[in-house]
Write an enzyme that holds these catalytic residues in place. Structure first.
Site, PDB file in Angstrom:
ATOM      1  N   ARG A 241       0.604  -0.925  -0.336  1.00 30.36           N
ATOM      2  CA  ARG A 241       0.262   0.174  -0.245  1.00 30.36           C
ATOM      3  C   ARG A 241       0.808   1.470  -0.147  1.00 30.36           C
ATOM      4  O   ARG A 241       1.725   1.080   0.257  1.00 30.36           O
ATOM      5  CB  ARG A 241      -1.014   0.183   1.632  1.00 30.36           C
ATOM      6  CG  ARG A 241      -1.965  -0.553   1.010  1.00 30.36           C
ATOM      7  CD  ARG A 241      -3.564  -0.384   0.655  1.00 30.36           C
ATOM      8  NE  ARG A 241      -4.016  -1.215   0.098  1.00 30.36           N
ATOM      9  CZ  ARG A 241      -4.392  -1.831  -1.187  1.00 30.36           C
ATOM     10  NH1 ARG A 241      -3.760  -2.190  -2.013  1.00 30.36           N
ATOM     11  NH2 ARG A 241      -5.233  -3.041  -0.554  1.00 30.36           N
ATOM     12  N   GLU A 270      -2.612   7.344  -5.253  1.00 32.88           N
ATOM     13  CA  GLU A 270      -3.206   7.349  -6.109  1.00 32.88           C
ATOM     14  C   GLU A 270      -4.662   8.120  -6.278  1.00 32.88           C
ATOM     15  O   GLU A 270      -5.464   7.729  -5.785  1.00 32.88           O
ATOM     16  CB  GLU A 270      -3.218   5.878  -6.538  1.00 32.88           C
ATOM     17  CG  GLU A 270      -2.083   5.005  -5.595  1.00 32.88           C
ATOM     18  CD  GLU A 270      -2.415   3.872  -6.303  1.00 32.88           C
ATOM     19  OE1 GLU A 270      -3.430   3.139  -6.401  1.00 32.88           O
ATOM     20  OE2 GLU A 270      -1.322   3.214  -5.310  1.00 32.88           O
ATOM     21  N   HIS A 288      -0.230   0.543  -9.986  1.00 34.01           N
ATOM     22  CA  HIS A 288      -0.452  -1.201  -9.221  1.00 34.01           C
ATOM     23  C   HIS A 288      -1.377  -1.941 -10.078  1.00 34.01           C
ATOM     24  O   HIS A 288      -2.694  -2.048  -9.767  1.00 34.01           O
ATOM     25  CB  HIS A 288      -2.482   0.128  -8.294  1.00 34.01           C
ATOM     26  CG  HIS A 288      -2.227  -0.232  -7.002  1.00 34.01           C
ATOM     27  ND1 HIS A 288      -2.638   0.314  -6.392  1.00 34.01           N
ATOM     28  CD2 HIS A 288      -2.198  -2.145  -6.841  1.00 34.01           C
ATOM     29  CE1 HIS A 288      -2.532  -0.437  -5.313  1.00 34.01           C
ATOM     30  NE2 HIS A 288      -2.960  -1.851  -5.732  1.00 34.01           N
TER      31      HIS A 288
HETATM   32  P1  NAD Z   1      -1.851 -11.276   3.975  1.00 25.87           P
HETATM   33  O1  NAD Z   1      -3.085 -10.777   5.230  1.00 25.87           O
HETATM   34  O2  NAD Z   1      -1.477 -12.811   3.607  1.00 25.87           O
HETATM   35  O3  NAD Z   1      -0.395 -10.378   4.200  1.00 25.87           O
HETATM   36  C1  NAD Z   1       0.177  -9.846   6.007  1.00 25.87           C
HETATM   37  C2  NAD Z   1       1.333  -9.702   6.376  1.00 25.87           C
HETATM   38  O4  NAD Z   1       1.641  -8.300   7.263  1.00 25.87           O
HETATM   39  C3  NAD Z   1       0.314 -10.617   7.866  1.00 25.87           C
HETATM   40  O5  NAD Z   1       1.024 -12.225   7.549  1.00 25.87           O
HETATM   41  C4  NAD Z   1       0.809  -9.940   9.057  1.00 25.87           C
HETATM   42  O6  NAD Z   1       0.875 -10.526  10.176  1.00 25.87           O
HETATM   43  C5  NAD Z   1       2.004  -8.607   8.585  1.00 25.87           C
HETATM   44  N1  NAD Z   1       1.725  -7.577   8.989  1.00 25.87           N
HETATM   45  C6  NAD Z   1       0.554  -6.865   9.324  1.00 25.87           C
HETATM   46  N2  NAD Z   1       1.125  -5.813   9.953  1.00 25.87           N
HETATM   47  C7  NAD Z   1       2.829  -5.941  10.333  1.00 25.87           C
HETATM   48  C8  NAD Z   1       3.777  -4.877  10.263  1.00 25.87           C
HETATM   49  N3  NAD Z   1       2.985  -3.743  11.290  1.00 25.87           N
HETATM   50  N4  NAD Z   1       5.133  -5.091  10.670  1.00 25.87           N
HETATM   51  C9  NAD Z   1       5.378  -6.044   9.846  1.00 25.87           C
HETATM   52  N5  NAD Z   1       4.748  -7.055   9.530  1.00 25.87           N
HETATM   53  C10 NAD Z   1       3.192  -6.985   9.399  1.00 25.87           C
HETATM   54  O7  NAD Z   1      -1.921 -10.613   2.966  1.00 25.87           O
HETATM   55  P2  NAD Z   1      -0.973 -10.096   1.472  1.00 25.87           P
HETATM   56  O8  NAD Z   1      -2.469 -11.240   0.955  1.00 25.87           O
HETATM   57  O9  NAD Z   1       0.047 -11.092   1.587  1.00 25.87           O
HETATM   58  O10 NAD Z   1      -0.856  -8.376   1.394  1.00 25.87           O
HETATM   59  C11 NAD Z   1      -0.485  -7.975   1.310  1.00 25.87           C
HETATM   60  C12 NAD Z   1      -0.020  -6.053   1.197  1.00 25.87           C
HETATM   61  O11 NAD Z   1      -0.200  -6.531  -0.592  1.00 25.87           O
HETATM   62  C13 NAD Z   1      -2.032  -6.217   1.564  1.00 25.87           C
HETATM   63  O12 NAD Z   1      -1.869  -5.177   1.951  1.00 25.87           O
HETATM   64  C14 NAD Z   1      -2.406  -6.085   0.215  1.00 25.87           C
HETATM   65  O13 NAD Z   1      -3.879  -4.786  -0.418  1.00 25.87           O
HETATM   66  C15 NAD Z   1      -0.838  -6.115  -0.791  1.00 25.87           C
HETATM   67  N6  NAD Z   1      -1.740  -6.136  -2.760  1.00 25.87           N
HETATM   68  C16 NAD Z   1      -0.853  -5.594  -3.312  1.00 25.87           C
HETATM   69  C17 NAD Z   1      -1.814  -5.842  -4.398  1.00 25.87           C
HETATM   70  C18 NAD Z   1      -1.192  -4.750  -5.676  1.00 25.87           C
HETATM   71  O14 NAD Z   1      -1.998  -4.815  -7.170  1.00 25.87           O
HETATM   72  N7  NAD Z   1       0.088  -3.810  -5.566  1.00 25.87           N
HETATM   73  C19 NAD Z   1      -2.351  -6.980  -5.197  1.00 25.87           C
HETATM   74  C20 NAD Z   1      -2.531  -7.166  -4.318  1.00 25.87           C
HETATM   75  C21 NAD Z   1      -2.226  -7.087  -2.810  1.00 25.87           C
END
Ligand code: NAD
Length: 316
Positions: A241, A270, A288
């Site tokens: 994000r 964005e 994105h």
């Molecule tokens: P997920 O929920 O599987 O994993 C997120 C991890 O972050 C969890 O294990 C959680 O414990 C950890 N976490 C939470 N707060 C934290 C902190 N302060 N420090 C360290 N770790 C922390 O999520 P995911 O599916 O792996 O997605 C991760 C990110 O990717 C999300 O922000 C999601 O919105 C983003 N995303 C982006 C796109 C894109 O197009 N670029 C697409 C999908 C997801």
């Protein structure tokens, strides 16, 4: 099933056809946000990505709404708890795009390591060709370098597999994960690798690369304080994000040489991207597009159709 479904931010065609063949009436015309409160009243379901907002006020004027479906992960654009209070089902597809996002993060890691963003923008023949060849002749390999993952969920752990296969040492900061265990398939065997876990303060001075994979939880993970302790010459990639990085602090760190380069798929505000980020020679950008692969879109559509069918059956 005679429900009418509005697909407002697009959906892969196979999903649209599958919904139709299950008997749903499907509408793929985009209704502008300001007209939704009037026009969504005829529908029992809405499918969105991140663009359309489904807020409390909209739900209040659509009493027939049975479900809200989000193709993708983040639910920032939906008032989820309010929907649940009203008995409206809310579904998403958290795992469908993980591989695609992790591959994009790897693409950014490779690109900024070899300066491809600058090489592409500047590319030319003649004298310029020789100058560029010289400018980019002292890059490094990923192999042997340390990658710090902030977040070890679906995407972080997928990137960890690729980075390990590339010969990187992966270390993990995730306060909500007890052990960072990678399961890698080698032929018919499954190998387990336990990765070192560190605090953010321990990891930042050690890592050659930092890649962000957490949701946004109200404050940036990388700001002035973190760039002060990050290893000099470090590379940073953000596909999570935009708000997870303080962009002004990043620009300062790039300009001072503290950070060598950054790969960014996501931005603080964005689609209004800071001009200083767009053409910065040390920043590789993408719009994105983490989840935007054919495979991810097919998986998203397939998963949504199954879940919507289940909700529909429960209402028969
Ligand atoms: P997920 O929920 O599987 O994993 C997120 C991890 O972050 C969890 O294990 C959680 O414990 C950890 N976490 C939470 N707060 C934290 C902190 N302060 N420090 C360290 N770790 C922390 O999520 P995911 O599916 O792996 O997605 C991760 C990110 O990717 C999300 O922000 C999601 O919105 C983003 N995303 C982006 C796109 C894109 O197009 N670029 C697409 C999908 C997801």
């Amino acid at each position: 099933m005679s429900w009418k479904i509005l697909i407002n931010d697009g959906m892969e065609e196979s999903g649209v056809n599958a919904l139709k063949s299950l008997g749903f009436e499907v509408d793929t015309q985009k209704i502008p946000q300001e007209e939704l409160s009037q026009k969504l009243q005829d529908y029992q379901g809405i499918i969105v990505r991140s663009a359309t907002k489904v807020r409390q006020e909209l739900m209040d004027v659509c009493p027939g709404l049975k479900f809200i479906a989000r193709g993708g992960v983040g639910m920032d654009n939906i008032d989820v708890s309010y929907a649940k209070e009203k008995g409206i089902a809310v579904i998403n597809t958290p795992a469908a795009s993980s591989r695609s996002v992790a591959e994009l993060a790897m693409a950014h890691l490779l690109s900024i390591t070899r300066g491809l963003q600058d090489a592409n923008r500047q590319f030319s023949g003649g004298d310029q060709f020789s100058a560029l060849k010289k400018k980019w002749s002292t890059c490094s390999e990923l192999q042997g370098k340390t990658l710090l993952l902030l977040g070890f969920g679906r995407i972080g752990s997928e990137l960890a597999k690729m980075a390990t296969a590339m010969g990187m040492t992966v270390i993990v900061n995730d306060p909500y994960v007890e052990k960072a265990i990678l399961k890698i398939k080698l032929g018919t065997q499954e190998v387990e690798i336990q990765l070192q876990m560190v605090s953010r303060e321990e990891g930042l001075p050690l890592a050659d690369y930092v890649s962000l994979h957490t949701p946004y939880t109200g404050s940036a993970l990388l700001g002035t304080d973190e760039f002060a302790i990050i290893k000099k010459g470090c590379f940073v990639v953000n596909t999570s994000r935009g708000e997870n990085i303080d962009e002004d602090a990043l620009l300062n760190a790039l300009d001072s040489g503290k950070v060598s380069a950054a790969g960014l798929d996501v931005f603080q505000n964005e689609p209004h991207i800071k001009e200083a980020l767009i053409h910065h020679p040390k920043i590789c950008t993408s719009a994105h597009i983490g989840a935007s692969t054919l495979e991810a879109q097919e998986r998203i559509a397939g998963e949504l159709v199954d879940k919507i069918n289940e909700i529909g059956r429960a209402h028969v």
